[in-house]
Structure formats: structure tokens, C-alpha cells
Scaffold this motif. Structure first.
Motif, PDB file in Angstrom:
ATOM      1  N   MET A   1       0.918  -1.220   0.012  1.00 43.16           N
ATOM      2  CA  MET A   1      -0.016   0.132  -0.067  1.00 43.16           C
ATOM      3  C   MET A   1       0.920   1.118   0.142  1.00 43.16           C
ATOM      4  O   MET A   1       1.996   1.271   0.731  1.00 43.16           O
ATOM      5  N   PRO A   2       0.557   2.236  -0.924  1.00 42.40           N
ATOM      6  CA  PRO A   2       1.124   3.672  -0.560  1.00 42.40           C
ATOM      7  C   PRO A   2       1.217   4.037   0.602  1.00 42.40           C
ATOM      8  O   PRO A   2       0.271   4.036   1.497  1.00 42.40           O
ATOM      9  N   LYS A   3       2.347   5.009   1.000  1.00 47.45           N
ATOM     10  CA  LYS A   3       2.313   5.557   2.095  1.00 47.45           C
ATOM     11  C   LYS A   3       1.252   6.901   2.101  1.00 47.45           C
ATOM     12  O   LYS A   3       1.158   7.413   1.015  1.00 47.45           O
ATOM     13  N   PRO A   4       0.961   7.527   3.488  1.00 49.82           N
ATOM     14  CA  PRO A   4       0.214   8.672   3.135  1.00 49.82           C
ATOM     15  C   PRO A   4       1.043   9.729   2.825  1.00 49.82           C
ATOM     16  O   PRO A   4       2.366   9.604   2.796  1.00 49.82           O
ATOM     17  N   PHE A   5       0.300  10.779   2.275  1.00 43.14           N
ATOM     18  CA  PHE A   5       1.002  11.934   1.937  1.00 43.14           C
ATOM     19  C   PHE A   5       1.456  12.019   0.370  1.00 43.14           C
ATOM     20  O   PHE A   5       2.650  12.658   0.230  1.00 43.14           O
TER      21      PHE A   5
ATOM     22  N   ASP B   1     -14.965  32.324   0.363  1.00 39.15           N
ATOM     23  CA  ASP B   1     -14.608  32.379  -1.079  1.00 39.15           C
ATOM     24  C   ASP B   1     -15.302  30.953  -1.646  1.00 39.15           C
ATOM     25  O   ASP B   1     -15.670  30.102  -0.861  1.00 39.15           O
ATOM     26  N   LYS B   2     -15.583  31.025  -2.967  1.00 40.19           N
ATOM     27  CA  LYS B   2     -15.967  30.038  -3.522  1.00 40.19           C
ATOM     28  C   LYS B   2     -15.004  29.653  -4.528  1.00 40.19           C
ATOM     29  O   LYS B   2     -14.519  30.355  -5.474  1.00 40.19           O
ATOM     30  N   LEU B   3     -14.731  28.273  -4.483  1.00 43.12           N
ATOM     31  CA  LEU B   3     -13.588  27.591  -5.403  1.00 43.12           C
ATOM     32  C   LEU B   3     -14.127  26.725  -6.189  1.00 43.12           C
ATOM     33  O   LEU B   3     -14.997  25.827  -5.841  1.00 43.12           O
ATOM     34  N   TRP B   4     -13.799  26.658  -7.604  1.00 36.10           N
ATOM     35  CA  TRP B   4     -13.725  25.738  -8.467  1.00 36.10           C
ATOM     36  C   TRP B   4     -12.326  24.810  -8.549  1.00 36.10           C
ATOM     37  O   TRP B   4     -11.430  25.377  -9.076  1.00 36.10           O
ATOM     38  N   LEU B   5     -12.624  23.558  -8.432  1.00 33.33           N
ATOM     39  CA  LEU B   5     -11.306  22.778  -8.247  1.00 33.33           C
ATOM     40  C   LEU B   5     -11.245  21.442  -8.533  1.00 33.33           C
ATOM     41  O   LEU B   5     -12.439  20.879  -8.792  1.00 33.33           O
ATOM     42  N   SER B   6     -10.250  20.770  -8.921  1.00 34.41           N
ATOM     43  CA  SER B   6     -10.080  19.454  -9.147  1.00 34.41           C
ATOM     44  C   SER B   6      -8.734  18.980  -8.131  1.00 34.41           C
ATOM     45  O   SER B   6      -7.786  19.741  -8.079  1.00 34.41           O
ATOM     46  N   HIS B   7      -8.535  17.640  -8.370  1.00 30.49           N
ATOM     47  CA  HIS B   7      -7.605  17.228  -7.656  1.00 30.49           C
ATOM     48  C   HIS B   7      -7.521  15.509  -8.145  1.00 30.49           C
ATOM     49  O   HIS B   7      -8.366  14.927  -8.545  1.00 30.49           O
ATOM     50  N   PRO B   8      -6.074  14.844  -8.072  1.00 32.41           N
ATOM     51  CA  PRO B   8      -6.060  13.342  -8.546  1.00 32.41           C
ATOM     52  C   PRO B   8      -6.777  12.717  -7.349  1.00 32.41           C
ATOM     53  O   PRO B   8      -6.707  13.075  -6.334  1.00 32.41           O
ATOM     54  N   ARG B   9      -7.392  11.603  -7.909  1.00 34.15           N
ATOM     55  CA  ARG B   9      -7.961  10.469  -6.771  1.00 34.15           C
ATOM     56  C   ARG B   9      -6.878   9.388  -6.525  1.00 34.15           C
ATOM     57  O   ARG B   9      -5.860   9.111  -7.311  1.00 34.15           O
ATOM     58  N   PHE B  10      -6.987   8.541  -5.414  1.00 33.66           N
ATOM     59  CA  PHE B  10      -6.271   7.633  -5.076  1.00 33.66           C
ATOM     60  C   PHE B  10      -6.288   6.471  -6.162  1.00 33.66           C
ATOM     61  O   PHE B  10      -5.244   5.757  -6.090  1.00 33.66           O
TER      62      PHE B  10
END
Length: 206
Positions: free
Chosen positions: A1-5, A28-37
Motif C-alpha cells: 500500500m502507498p504511504k500517506p501524503f 470564498d467559492k472555489l472551482w477545483l480538481s485534484h487526483p484521486r487515489f
């Protein structure tokens, strides 16, 4: 399993940011995206973010008398619950520009409880509610004399009305156990005192 962070702030893509409210605090209102696990990209989504500066909280403790000072004051966020909205809390205040947390601790100790701290021991830094707020708490225990402590304090033009109570350490611990104290900073600090009390009574009395 990958380590945290495995991800960092650089992995977050903010496509748009608007201030939707500006008053005593800011939202504030933010429109955002990020990678998933699982390796996919999160579809674009929106979140509201409460912009609140960092604060410093201090648990005043007298190692000779084995007492703490707790502050009673009205808190709007507790209104409407099955409890009094007057809470027992720590000495606390917002960090101003160019102030260190230690300077905030000393300033607020005087304003809110008439106390000066002979020394300050760092407990921890923690994010108050990172799902929707930027606020970080810098938490300390402060050595102070409770011999003549207690009374009414606060800065009137800031609408502060504070009563400082001198409480035996055992009673403060009991207040957490029975729910009379139910705010995060006080719970963390008093439980830390419970773990470090014997050490403080040796070191702070030396």
C-alpha cells in the motif's frame, strides 16, 4: 500500500476563485480538481471556504496551586443547542500581522484574564475544521499564578464580556468527562495537562 501524503498542494488545480461574502469574516467559492487515489482525476467541483486567520489559545496553569484559569463567555455558534451558549474556554485571540503566537498569548492573557505567563509550553498546532475553514490554532500551556486570578475582563469595544474562573485541575478534567467543557481547544489542552501535569509541577516549580 502507498504511504500517506503521496499528494501535495501542487496537485490541486484551482480553476476559479471568487469572494462571495466579505464581512467580519470572508467566504470564498472555489472551482477545483485534484487526483484521486485510484489514479483518475476528480471531476471539477465547487466548495465554499471560510477564510479565517490563525489564532492562539493558552491554558493558564499554576503548578504550585494545581489550578487552571478558564474563561466563560457567550459563543454564538453554541446558540440553539441543548446547552448554555456561555462556554468555558481558554485564553485565546486572533493572530495579528507581524505577531508571533507567543506575543498573542501574552497580549490575550492580559486582556482576557489579567495574567502574565512566566513561560509558555507548546502543545500543538491544529486545523480547526479543514473541510471548510482555513483557521489554524496554536495551542500552549502557560505558567501563571492563580493566587489573585479571576474576575471580569474583556475589551469593551470588541464586545467582549469575559468572566475568568479559577478551577482546580482535577475539576477541569472532570468537566471534560461530563461534557461541561465541549470545545476542542480546551479539551485538547486539559487532556495534555492531564498527561504532563506531574512533569510541569516538577519543572515549572524549579
Amino acid at each position: 500500500m502507498p504511504k500517506p501524503f503521496q499528494f501535495t498542494a501542487n496537485d490541486v488545480q484551482v480553476q476559479k476563485r471568487d469572494t462571495v461574502f466579505q464581512g467580519f469574516f470572508r467566504m470564498d467559492k472555489l472551482w477545483l480538481s485534484h487526483p484521486r487515489f485510484d489514479g483518475r482525476a476528480m471531476p471539477l467541483f465547487t466548495r465554499e471556504l471560510f477564510i479565517r486567520g490563525d489564532a492562539t489559545c493558552v491554558l493558564p496553569y499554576d503548578p504550585v496551586r494545581d489550578e487552571v484559569v478558564l474563561l466563560e463567555q457567550f459563543r454564538l455558534g453554541a446558540l440553539g443547542r441543548d446547552q448554555s451558549p456561555w462556554l468555558l474556554e481558554l485564553v485565546a485571540g486572533m493572530n495579528e500581522d507581524c505577531e508571533t503566537p507567543e506575543q498573542v498569548a501574552q497580549r490575550e492573557g492580559q486582556e482576557e484574564a489579567g495574567l502574565s505567563f512566566q513561560r509558555l509550553d507548546k502543545i500543538c498546532d491544529y486545523l480547526v475544521s479543514p473541510g471548510g475553514s482555513t483557521e489554524m490554532i496554536h495551542l500552549y500551556a502557560g505558567q501563571a499564578s492563580t493566587e489573585s486570578a479571576g474576575g471580569i475582563f474583556g475589551v469593551e469595544h470588541e464586545h467582549e464580556d469575559i468572566r475568568a474562573h479559577v478551577v482546580p485541575a482535577d475539576e477541569a478534567i472532570a468537566m471534560i468527562q461530563d461534557g461541561r467543557i465541549n470545545n476542542a481547544a480546551a479539551i485538547i489542552a486539559i487532556q495534555w495537562l492531564q498527561l504532563n501535569r506531574d512533569r510541569l509541577r516538577r519543572e515549572w516549580r524549579a
